[in-house]
Design an enzyme around this catalytic site. Structure first.
Site, mmCIF file in Angstrom:
data_model
loop_
_atom_site.group_PDB
_atom_site.id
_atom_site.type_symbol
_atom_site.label_atom_id
_atom_site.label_comp_id
_atom_site.label_asym_id
_atom_site.label_seq_id
_atom_site.Cartn_x
_atom_site.Cartn_y
_atom_site.Cartn_z
ATOM 1 N N HIS A 1 0.770 -0.965 0.377
ATOM 2 C CA HIS A 1 0.713 -0.061 -0.148
ATOM 3 C C HIS A 1 1.043 1.475 0.078
ATOM 4 O O HIS A 1 2.434 1.359 1.009
ATOM 5 C CB HIS A 1 -0.810 0.116 1.323
ATOM 6 C CG HIS A 1 -1.521 -1.284 1.697
ATOM 7 N ND1 HIS A 1 -2.092 -1.897 2.874
ATOM 8 C CD2 HIS A 1 -2.232 -2.387 0.851
ATOM 9 C CE1 HIS A 1 -2.936 -2.915 2.916
ATOM 10 N NE2 HIS A 1 -2.497 -2.876 1.353
ATOM 11 N N GLN A 2 1.180 1.933 -0.911
ATOM 12 C CA GLN A 2 1.942 3.348 -1.186
ATOM 13 C C GLN A 2 0.846 4.108 -1.307
ATOM 14 O O GLN A 2 -0.705 4.612 -1.734
ATOM 15 C CB GLN A 2 2.289 3.633 -2.076
ATOM 16 C CG GLN A 2 3.135 2.566 -2.376
ATOM 17 C CD GLN A 2 2.685 1.347 -3.331
ATOM 18 O OE1 GLN A 2 2.207 1.297 -4.153
ATOM 19 N NE2 GLN A 2 3.044 -0.230 -2.762
#
Length: 750
Positions: free
Chosen positions: A678-679
């Site tokens: 997850h960014q």
């Protein structure tokens, strides 16, 4: 037998030509390192893990296998050259050249290169295998000349990933049977819809040429002119969207359905459910940024980010969790963005969940989620069921390589279908280079620039002209790792662009459950990937970490697995299919930056390491309670403990030694590699340009009609899987953009 899937997702031909450019002396050094990492071992070293009286033929073959055999060293060199940062490639090649000489080997290996016979000092490739192993063991622990350690670590990661993820022309791997792995062919494939859902709106530029592209665009009612003088195609539309994932897909659907002519640019390729193969190597190569080998600049964190039509939604693990109320309150009150506590946003979450078919329950859980639930129940810990964008019967462990059943409802099978049905066009294999800005001549406007579109190029060399897409509105939706570099390269100066990057860092715990444990059936690659989770809370009920289960194929497992010796590693791999993993994920306060494509820097906050540690210890307790006979972490020294007969005191002593250590470039003898899927927050939304890169409408503070609709607008880290949050934000923002365009059109008419 050839697998029924897209040609790009099959095994590779044995006649493949390599273009890595490594010299013969470099390749000799590399092959000798690969052999030391994955060693050929005698049959006497085989340790049976079942009731078999004799090891199988497959097990014999696996123990004889070497990392230097067949094409593996060339595959390693190719991956390093294609996927590595220039500095990493240079570092590795310099080390290989040094090891190709006797003097260089003496420098890096010391007395181990000495011999009683001429020439008395040997180069690395001429050292006996056991001495080469000792060299690696020493360098993995050394804290001086730390970049030498990093070079060996990178080679280890790529060597093992290449070996265990590679398949032949028949889409098979000789190691699969020995490690208990298999990729199932689709049953009842005739029931799966064969048509490609987006076909009528797709232009796959990798199948086009200069002579056909104009015609393909015109057939889809796109206005295009050829500017021979500037060697480009001028393409007109109302809205151009860069990226087709959770943000871009939703925005395309909303805006196209409102009557706007929408063009979506996607640098990845388009695959339908029947195209997917579930083969780790080809799938990672085609569906992820950098072929799944993307890392932070210092290699302490491996990063998974989708790079295909549908973006992350095509390859994520189906978790469909709404934005937590506590986070919405924080964003509205502390970050000054009241939109997040509005009925508009709450309604958007409901709309998103309906469109992507979110279900709340799971009929049958897979091996790892059974373990998570069982361990929590035995410890009296609360387990939450995880909603998914699939049916309750969905039992697919390979959705991370694209969902072959078509059950998972990513944007490629939902929002983008709505978009093309409303006239949107998707250009695949097409990479945006920069946004086009013009002078904003409107009076009393604070923004001096306005967006005019985007310049892009096809990744197909047969298309020699660039694409200049002119639009009233431009939306960047290419994700938190690519939106900032695109904005910066286009000349934007806001200091928040490319900063405040959050990654939800993860460390994994593992537990081995032999086949003799009949209460827990299955393999780690079977069943829904995330169907249960446990929240580790503080005394004040604040969530410190979330424990979930990952999808981890043989290549990824081998790459992350600690390497202590050639024998120990093969013994670990033989246990692969019943080695369950749980991970500790935190809502990070640490921040990173990505201002140039592929160069990701990240700094942990001290509290993040502490929270990861707490979660990791809890995950180990859960695995033990569920019945694991051995548990451990991925720390470089192979940290683990046998569970049978241990006392509570012994367990606590072991857990006290579990911590969130640094990466390969840290000063400690022990290190680890973190993971991130997850960014977010690298172009965060803020109340003003001091606090954010975009306003609460997603519009740039610097350029009128330039919007961002992806995870980069999140004000802070989220703390849960972000799919529903990103799609809900994109839904609201694109609705607002639609209203603005309608108002502007009305104003012009009046």
């Amino acid at each position: 037998m050839e697998r029924d899937c897209h040609p790009l997702l099959r095994g590779r031909s044995s006649e493949r030509k390599y273009v890595h450019g490594f010299s013969s002396t470099e390749m000799q050094s590399l092959s000798s390192i690969c052999e030391a990492i994955l060693q050929p071992l005698p049959a006497s070293s085989i340790e049976l893990t079942s009731k078999e009286e004799q090891p199988s033929k497959a097990l014999h073959s696996f123990y004889k296998a070497s990392g230097s055999q067949e094409r593996n060293p060339d595959e390693v060199a190719e991956l390093v050259a294609m996927r590595g940062l220039p500095e990493a490639v240079l570092l590795i090649r310099v080390i290989l050249i040094i090891l190709s000489t006797r003097l260089g080997t003496l420098l890096l290996c010391g007395s181990l290169c000495f011999s009683k016979k001429w020439p008395y000092v040997h180069k690395f490739a001429d050292l006996p295998l056991e001495k080469r192993q000792t060299v690696l063991q020493r360098w993995f622990k050394r804290t001086f000349f730390i970049h030498v350690r990093l070079a060996f670590v990178l080679i280890k990661i790529v060597c093992l990933f290449a070996f265990f993820s590679r398949v032949d022309e028949d889409s098979k791997s000789p190691s699969w049977e020995a490690i208990g792995y298999r990729v199932e062919e689709m049953e009842n494939s005739s029931k799966i819809q064969k048509e490609r859902h987006l076909q009528k709106g797709i232009i796959e530029t990798n199948q086009e040429t200069d002579s056909t592209l104009v015609n393909s665009l015109s057939q889809k009612d796109i206005k295009v002119k050829v500017d021979t003088a500037r060697n480009l195609y001028k393409i007109e539309c109302d809205v151009v969207i860069v990226g087709s994932g959770c943000g871009g897909g939703v925005a395309a659907a909303v805006l196209a359905s409102s009557g706007q002519k929408v063009i979506v640019l996607e640098k990845g390729n388009y695959f339908n459910s029947t195209d997917y193969s579930s083969l780790e190597g080809p799938s990672m190569s085609q569906l992820f940024e950098s072929g799944g080998l993307l890392a932070t600049y210092d290699a302490k964190m491996m990063i998974l980010a989708g790079s295909t039509v549908g973006g992350g939604s095509a390859v994520n693990w189906s978790a469909a969790i709404k934005t937590p109320d506590s986070v919405l309150t924080e964003w509205a009150e502390e970050n000054g963005i009241p939109f997040f506590k509005s009925s508009e946003y709450c309604s958007a979450m409901e709309t998103v969940c309906r469109r992507i078919g979110v279900t709340e329950n799971c009929v049958q859980e897979g091996f790892q989620n059974q373990i998570l639930r069982r361990g929590c129940n035995k410890l009296g810990l609360k387990v939450d069921s995880v909603p998914r964008n699939s049916s309750e019967n969905h039992y697919c462990g390979s959705c991370g390589y694209g969902c072959k059943t078509g059950d998972k409802q990513g944007t490629d099978s939902t929002w983008l279908v709505d978009a093309v049905n409303s006239g949107a066009v998707i250009l695949t294999g097409c990479k945006a280079e920069n946004f086009i800005f013009g002078y904003n001549g409107k009076e009393r406007r604070k923004k001096k620039k306005k967006s005019l579109g985007v310049t892009a190029k096809s990744l197909n060399n047969k298309i020699t002209k660039k694409l200049q897409i002119e639009a009233k509105v431009t939306i960047s939706a290419c994700g938190s790792l690519l939106t900032p570099p695109l904005m910066i390269s286009s000349g934007l100066k806001n200091h928040n662009i490319g900063r405040n990057l959050h990654l939800h860092p993860v460390l994994m715990a593992w537990g081995y459950f032999p086949d003799s444990n009949l209460d827990l059936k299955g393999k780690i690659y079977e069943g829904g990937i995330i169907t249960s989770l446990h929240k580790v809370k503080s005394d004040s009920s604040k969530v410190r970490a979330v424990i979930e289960s990952p999808a981890i194929g043989p290549g990824a497992y081998a790459a992350l697995c600690p390497w202590e010796s050639g024998l120990d590693f093969k013994q670990r791999m033989v246990k692969y299919s019943r080695t369950a993993h749980l991970f500790s994920m935190v809502r990070d306060k640490g921040k990173g930056e990505v201002q140039t494509e592929g160069r990701i820097r990240y700094r942990f906050d001290r509290s993040d390491r502490e929270n990861i540690k707490v979660g990791l210890r809890e995950a180990l307790r859960i695995l033990i309670a569920a019945g694991a006979i051995e548990v451990g972490t991925h720390r470089s020294d192979g940290q683990r403990i046998k569970c049978k007969g241990i006392s509570e005191t012994e367990l606590e002593e072991f857990l006290d030694g579990v911590s969130a250590v640094g990466g390969p470039l840290s000063k400690g003898e022990n290190w680890t590699i973190y993971s991130s899927a997850h960014q977010m927050s690298s172009c965060r939304m803020g109340r003003d340009e001091e606090e954010g890169a975009v306003d609460e409408n997603g519009e740039s503070f610097e350029v009128e009609n330039l919007f961002v609709c992806d995870a980069s607008v999140l004000p802070t880290a989220l703390g849960v899987n972000p799919m529903i949050t990103v799609q809900s934000i994109a839904y609201c923002l694109s609705k607002r953009i639609s209203e603005r365009l309608k108002q502007e059109a009305f104003s012009k008419k009046s």
